[in-house]
Scaffold this motif. Sequence first.
Motif, PDB file in Angstrom:
ATOM      1  N   LYS A  67       0.830  -1.205   0.000  1.00 41.36           N
ATOM      2  CA  LYS A  67       0.000   0.000   0.000  1.00 41.36           C
ATOM      3  C   LYS A  67       0.864   1.255   0.000  1.00 41.36           C
ATOM      4  CE  LYS A  67      -3.724   2.235   2.594  1.00 41.36           C
ATOM      5  NZ  LYS A  67      -4.612   2.150   3.771  1.00 41.36           N
ATOM      6  N   VAL A  68       0.528   2.200  -0.867  1.00 36.58           N
ATOM      7  CA  VAL A  68       1.215   3.490  -0.948  1.00 36.58           C
ATOM      8  C   VAL A  68       0.474   4.493  -0.070  1.00 36.58           C
ATOM      9  CG1 VAL A  68       1.951   5.353  -2.486  1.00 36.58           C
ATOM     10  CG2 VAL A  68       1.974   2.987  -3.298  1.00 36.58           C
ATOM     11  N   VAL A  69       1.220   5.278   0.698  1.00 39.03           N
ATOM     12  CA  VAL A  69       0.597   6.254   1.609  1.00 39.03           C
ATOM     13  C   VAL A  69       1.289   7.607   1.504  1.00 39.03           C
ATOM     14  CG1 VAL A  69      -0.361   4.703   3.342  1.00 39.03           C
ATOM     15  CG2 VAL A  69       2.041   5.303   3.440  1.00 39.03           C
ATOM     16  N   THR A  70       0.578   8.640   1.914  1.00 32.00           N
ATOM     17  CA  THR A  70       1.143   9.990   1.975  1.00 32.00           C
ATOM     18  C   THR A  70       1.282  10.411   3.431  1.00 32.00           C
ATOM     19  OG1 THR A  70       0.190  10.652  -0.152  1.00 32.00           O
ATOM     20  CG2 THR A  70       0.803  12.417   1.372  1.00 32.00           C
ATOM     21  N   LEU A  71       2.476  10.852   3.797  1.00 32.85           N
ATOM     22  CA  LEU A  71       2.702  11.395   5.133  1.00 32.85           C
ATOM     23  C   LEU A  71       2.295  12.861   5.102  1.00 32.85           C
ATOM     24  CD1 LEU A  71       3.797  11.052   8.000  1.00 32.85           C
ATOM     25  CD2 LEU A  71       6.074  11.630   7.117  1.00 32.85           C
ATOM     26  N   PRO A  72       1.255  13.235   5.856  1.00 35.89           N
ATOM     27  CA  PRO A  72       0.743  14.611   5.762  1.00 35.89           C
ATOM     28  C   PRO A  72       1.625  15.621   6.488  1.00 35.89           C
ATOM     29  CG  PRO A  72      -0.501  13.402   7.395  1.00 35.89           C
ATOM     30  CD  PRO A  72       0.459  12.415   6.778  1.00 35.89           C
ATOM     31  N   LEU A  73       1.553  16.859   6.064  1.00 39.30           N
ATOM     32  CA  LEU A  73       2.151  17.949   6.822  1.00 39.30           C
ATOM     33  C   LEU A  73       1.552  17.941   8.227  1.00 39.30           C
ATOM     34  CD1 LEU A  73       1.924  20.589   3.979  1.00 39.30           C
ATOM     35  CD2 LEU A  73       4.062  19.952   5.114  1.00 39.30           C
ATOM     36  N   PRO A  74       2.329  18.321   9.260  1.00 40.81           N
ATOM     37  CA  PRO A  74       1.837  18.238  10.639  1.00 40.81           C
ATOM     38  C   PRO A  74       0.497  18.926  10.861  1.00 40.81           C
ATOM     39  CG  PRO A  74       4.173  18.800  10.613  1.00 40.81           C
ATOM     40  CD  PRO A  74       3.704  18.843   9.185  1.00 40.81           C
ATOM     41  N   GLU A  75       0.293  20.066  10.174  1.00 43.49           N
ATOM     42  CA  GLU A  75      -0.962  20.797  10.371  1.00 43.49           C
ATOM     43  C   GLU A  75      -2.154  20.106   9.707  1.00 43.49           C
ATOM     44  OE1 GLU A  75       1.407  23.008   7.078  1.00 43.49           O
ATOM     45  OE2 GLU A  75       1.798  21.908   8.965  1.00 43.49           O
ATOM     46  N   ARG A  76      -1.879  19.087   8.878  1.00 43.90           N
ATOM     47  CA  ARG A  76      -2.962  18.382   8.192  1.00 43.90           C
ATOM     48  C   ARG A  76      -3.349  17.067   8.860  1.00 43.90           C
ATOM     49  NH1 ARG A  76      -1.336  19.152   1.758  1.00 43.90           N
ATOM     50  NH2 ARG A  76      -2.146  21.277   1.539  1.00 43.90           N
ATOM     51  N   GLY A  77      -2.562  16.627   9.825  1.00 45.66           N
ATOM     52  CA  GLY A  77      -2.933  15.395  10.509  1.00 45.66           C
ATOM     53  C   GLY A  77      -1.740  14.610  11.006  1.00 45.66           C
ATOM     54  N   PRO A  78      -1.987  13.621  11.878  1.00 46.29           N
ATOM     55  CA  PRO A  78      -0.917  12.802  12.444  1.00 46.29           C
ATOM     56  C   PRO A  78      -0.481  11.718  11.453  1.00 46.29           C
ATOM     57  CG  PRO A  78      -3.031  12.080  13.295  1.00 46.29           C
ATOM     58  CD  PRO A  78      -3.310  13.279  12.435  1.00 46.29           C
ATOM     59  N   PRO A  79       0.640  11.039  11.753  1.00 45.86           N
ATOM     60  CA  PRO A  79       1.149  10.007  10.838  1.00 45.86           C
ATOM     61  C   PRO A  79       0.550   8.621  11.082  1.00 45.86           C
ATOM     62  CG  PRO A  79       2.742  10.388  12.575  1.00 45.86           C
ATOM     63  CD  PRO A  79       1.593  11.339  12.831  1.00 45.86           C
ATOM     64  N   ASP A  80      -0.580   8.552  11.776  1.00 44.61           N
ATOM     65  CA  ASP A  80      -1.144   7.260  12.174  1.00 44.61           C
ATOM     66  C   ASP A  80      -1.397   6.321  10.996  1.00 44.61           C
ATOM     67  OD1 ASP A  80      -1.103   8.584  14.540  1.00 44.61           O
ATOM     68  OD2 ASP A  80      -3.251   8.528  14.909  1.00 44.61           O
ATOM     69  N   THR A  81      -2.019   6.846   9.922  1.00 42.19           N
ATOM     70  CA  THR A  81      -2.346   5.976   8.784  1.00 42.19           C
ATOM     71  C   THR A  81      -1.088   5.463   8.100  1.00 42.19           C
ATOM     72  OG1 THR A  81      -2.564   7.930   7.354  1.00 42.19           O
ATOM     73  CG2 THR A  81      -4.571   7.082   8.351  1.00 42.19           C
ATOM     74  N   VAL A  82      -0.020   6.268   8.125  1.00 41.76           N
ATOM     75  CA  VAL A  82       1.254   5.831   7.532  1.00 41.76           C
ATOM     76  C   VAL A  82       1.817   4.657   8.325  1.00 41.76           C
ATOM     77  CG1 VAL A  82       3.640   6.500   7.042  1.00 41.76           C
ATOM     78  CG2 VAL A  82       1.777   8.092   6.577  1.00 41.76           C
ATOM     79  N   LEU A  83       1.806   4.750   9.643  1.00 42.40           N
ATOM     80  CA  LEU A  83       2.334   3.675  10.484  1.00 42.40           C
ATOM     81  C   LEU A  83       1.488   2.413  10.365  1.00 42.40           C
ATOM     82  CD1 LEU A  83       3.230   5.890  13.546  1.00 42.40           C
ATOM     83  CD2 LEU A  83       4.865   4.649  12.117  1.00 42.40           C
ATOM     84  N   GLU A  84       0.175   2.568  10.234  1.00 37.80           N
ATOM     85  CA  GLU A  84      -0.696   1.403  10.044  1.00 37.80           C
ATOM     86  C   GLU A  84      -0.384   0.697   8.731  1.00 37.80           C
ATOM     87  OE1 GLU A  84      -4.695   2.782  10.299  1.00 37.80           O
ATOM     88  OE2 GLU A  84      -4.507   3.448  12.375  1.00 37.80           O
ATOM     89  N   ALA A  85      -0.217   1.489   7.662  1.00 36.56           N
ATOM     90  CA  ALA A  85       0.103   0.896   6.360  1.00 36.56           C
ATOM     91  C   ALA A  85       1.468   0.239   6.390  1.00 36.56           C
ATOM     92  CB  ALA A  85       0.048   1.974   5.274  1.00 36.56           C
ATOM     93  N   LEU A  86       2.431   0.896   7.038  1.00 34.51           N
ATOM     94  CA  LEU A  86       3.782   0.349   7.129  1.00 34.51           C
ATOM     95  C   LEU A  86       3.768  -0.982   7.878  1.00 34.51           C
ATOM     96  CD1 LEU A  86       6.809   0.568   6.714  1.00 34.51           C
ATOM     97  CD2 LEU A  86       6.929   2.071   8.708  1.00 34.51           C
ATOM     98  N   GLU A  87       3.041  -1.032   8.986  1.00 33.35           N
ATOM     99  CA  GLU A  87       2.955  -2.263   9.756  1.00 33.35           C
ATOM    100  C   GLU A  87       2.343  -3.385   8.921  1.00 33.35           C
ATOM    101  OE1 GLU A  87       1.482  -3.611  14.210  1.00 33.35           O
ATOM    102  OE2 GLU A  87       0.343  -2.067  13.139  1.00 33.35           O
ATOM    103  N   GLY A  88       1.279  -3.067   8.199  1.00 38.04           N
ATOM    104  CA  GLY A  88       0.631  -4.073   7.356  1.00 38.04           C
ATOM    105  C   GLY A  88       1.529  -4.555   6.243  1.00 38.04           C
ATOM    106  N   ASN A  89       2.212  -3.635   5.571  1.00 37.05           N
ATOM    107  CA  ASN A  89       3.103  -4.022   4.478  1.00 37.05           C
ATOM    108  C   ASN A  89       4.259  -4.881   4.977  1.00 37.05           C
ATOM    109  OD1 ASN A  89       1.585  -2.660   2.574  1.00 37.05           O
ATOM    110  ND2 ASN A  89       2.882  -0.855   2.527  1.00 37.05           N
TER     111      ASN A  89
END
Length: 343
Positions: free
Chosen positions: A132-154
């Motif tokens: 899964k490809v993910v985008t790490l958002p700018l801090p003001e746009r949100g936390p990196p939670d979805t990135v870490l979830e995708a990374l863990e799954g991959n």
Amino acid sequence: MRRGLKLISIGLADEYDLSLRAVEEARSCDRLYVELYTTKLSTSKERLEAILGRSLREAYRRDLEGERPRILEEASQSLIGLLIGGDCLTATTHISLLLEARRRGLPTWVIHGSSILTAIAETGLSLYKFGKVVTLPLPERGPPDTVLEALEGNLSLGLHTLILLDLDAERGRWLSIGEGIRLLLNADRPDIFNDETPLIGVARLGWRNPLIRGGRASELLNIDFGEPPQALIVPGRLHFVEEEGLRLLANLPGEALKGWRPRSETELLVERYMKSCRRVIEKLESSPLREEAQRILDYASRYLSDAEYYANEGRWPTALAAVSYCEGLLDALRLLGLAEFEW
């Protein structure tokens, strides 16, 4: 009357990435727009106009998004072309625009181009092994939670992870590789991402001055990768050809991969089950048991020994079967009232 929407890919860098078909399709439109806010290019509206021999209007977010995209209103009356950096369907914005055009019954055309999703093969990693490809958002746009979830799954599947780094072209704000690494480290999930995690940082792939550099997270943290666009790659399980590719193409030192072996979901399950079964068996072995309960416990211990043997051999599916039998026998002891313990 001619009408409809053409999504035309510019490619990764500049006007020289336009395909001949893209140029011809653009020139056939009644009106041309260029969208410059979802990525950064090494060109300008004026340079694109020069090579196309046509004037361009810049399309902004308000023109392409929302319930009534203005560009589709125009496409219902004339043939509109929209030039987009990279491949025209990489960003969700443009897929949504294509779907809305179809819902309105408008004719659509898609002219593909070079994309980060294929350019990452320049690192030496196989495209077939990306998850899964993910985008790490700018801090003001949100936390990196979805990135870490995708990374863990991959990683649990042994797959590589491409992490695109967010940018806001309209405000001139973008996330650098160093900032991205720091955000992931500060999320405090060392089981998924830590100082020792091997990474490949890529910047400006497809441009005249690309940069590809590999190393541990702590090593890439303070490297200046220059201008955007930038991205991070976390490798999964590596084929020996990929390991050689990372050394030769990404300058990734061999020691950065030392001890790196992402564990599959099966491995993680087996290790968790073995740990809990071992704890329960050791507790019961020091407790007085009836004869039939002791016999069942002996069988459970043998299955656990089998699981540990197969795990050491790397035969994880067989290890999972063995430890499942062990867990089942221990559960039977508890459910029959022959032993007391908590998982």
